[in-house]
Write a protein that holds these residues in place. Structure first.
Motif, mmCIF file in Angstrom:
data_model
loop_
_atom_site.group_PDB
_atom_site.id
_atom_site.type_symbol
_atom_site.label_atom_id
_atom_site.label_comp_id
_atom_site.label_asym_id
_atom_site.label_seq_id
_atom_site.Cartn_x
_atom_site.Cartn_y
_atom_site.Cartn_z
ATOM 1 N N TYR A 132 0.858 -1.191 0.000
ATOM 2 C CA TYR A 132 0.000 0.000 0.000
ATOM 3 C C TYR A 132 0.895 1.242 0.000
ATOM 4 N N THR A 169 -3.948 1.328 -3.201
ATOM 5 C CA THR A 169 -3.944 -0.083 -2.840
ATOM 6 C C THR A 169 -3.132 -0.884 -3.857
ATOM 7 N N LYS A 173 -6.441 1.135 -6.592
ATOM 8 C CA LYS A 173 -7.501 2.020 -6.142
ATOM 9 C C LYS A 173 -6.917 3.088 -5.219
ATOM 10 N N PHE A 182 -7.646 5.933 -2.179
ATOM 11 C CA PHE A 182 -8.557 6.311 -1.104
ATOM 12 C C PHE A 182 -7.913 7.361 -0.210
ATOM 13 N N TRP A 239 -6.893 8.093 3.519
ATOM 14 C CA TRP A 239 -6.361 7.062 4.427
ATOM 15 C C TRP A 239 -7.384 6.603 5.464
ATOM 16 N N ASP A 259 -10.724 6.378 4.732
ATOM 17 C CA ASP A 259 -11.917 5.953 4.010
ATOM 18 C C ASP A 259 -12.436 4.620 4.562
ATOM 19 N N LEU A 288 -11.479 1.463 2.591
ATOM 20 C CA LEU A 288 -10.076 1.079 2.805
ATOM 21 C C LEU A 288 -9.899 0.439 4.176
ATOM 22 N N GLU A 294 -11.155 -3.051 4.167
ATOM 23 C CA GLU A 294 -10.238 -3.938 3.436
ATOM 24 C C GLU A 294 -9.042 -4.328 4.300
#
Length: 241
Positions: free
Chosen positions: A61, A81, A85, A87, A89, A91, A94, A97
């Protein structure tokens, strides 16, 4: 005495995530501006930092600041990612995930531009490594390449004289970088399993750590404390004082 120049500047806006290469930045009292200023906490371990040690895929990441380096507040932190993707930090998608992959409940913590405690940074303000030392590790490990990102230095120095581990002889002395910044080298960096993790695919190869333990007493790179703050740039000269 001129000993080399800054080849790469790398900071890690999020602890244990892949770092960002910058052409210039500020050296603060705690180290590079924003280095390890944001982190994820592992709530399954009473709020310890979530790190590569327990979740190796963190290296895949990539975190970076987007915006001007202000002293009042940090720019927005953006994460890409492994799948590409992007995002914020914090989000929710995220975070979900990361929790799913790490199998841990996580939360976030961030510090201020004027203060990042030693905890998230590691042992000292700045970690330095040199090209000559990296080339020697490549020789003793016996692999085609050794990506210096495995060692997560902040400053990667190209030496004028390619003497492996000469930086260890500088411990107790000061370096001047560019025209403003001074730092004192204070000790060896003892290496752990993190260097076994490939920064591109997160696959582990324990043989690198075993080599560093056997041949280098676990040492690679040196820590430095900031003496004088200021701006630094890639290609700045490095003088041993």
């Amino acid at each position: 005495m001129l000993v080399g120049h800054i080849k790469e500047i790398v900071r890690h806006p999020i602890k244990s995530f892949g770092g960002e290469f910058v052409q210039k930045t500020k050296i603060m009292e705690y180290g590079l501006y924003g280095d390890r200023s944001h982190a994820y906490l592992d709530e399954t371990r009473k709020g310890d930092f979530l790190t590569i040690t327990r979740f190796p895929e963190m290296v895949r990441y990539q975190a970076r600041f987007t915006g001007e380096e202000l002293l009042e507040e940090y720019p927005k932190v953006e994460v890409m990612t492994p799948e590409g993707k992007v995002f914020d930090w914090e989000d929710e998608e995220l975070m979900n995930e990361l929790e799913r992959k790490s199998k841990r409940k996580i939360s976030t913590i961030q510090y201020t531009p004027s203060h990042v405690p030693i905890g998230p940074i590691a042992v000292e303000h700045i970690l330095l490594a040199t090209d000559a030392s990296l080339n020697h590790v490549k020789e003793i490990w016996g692999k085609d390449e050794v990506d210096f990102r495995r060692f997560r230095p902040n400053l990667f120095i190209s030496l004028n004289e390619k003497i492996p581990y000469i930086e260890e002889e500088w411990i107790g002395r000061r370096l001047r970088i560019g025209t403003e910044v001074e730092m004192e080298l204070v000790g060896h960096c003892k290496r752990c399993m993190i260097i076994t993790v490939d920064p591109d695919n997160a696959e582990r190869d324990p043989s690198l750590h075993k080599t560093i333990i056997k041949e280098r007493n676990s040492n690679f790179g040196v820590y430095a404390s900031v003496i004088k703050t200021g701006d630094i740039h890639v290609d700045d000269e490095v003088h041993l004082l």
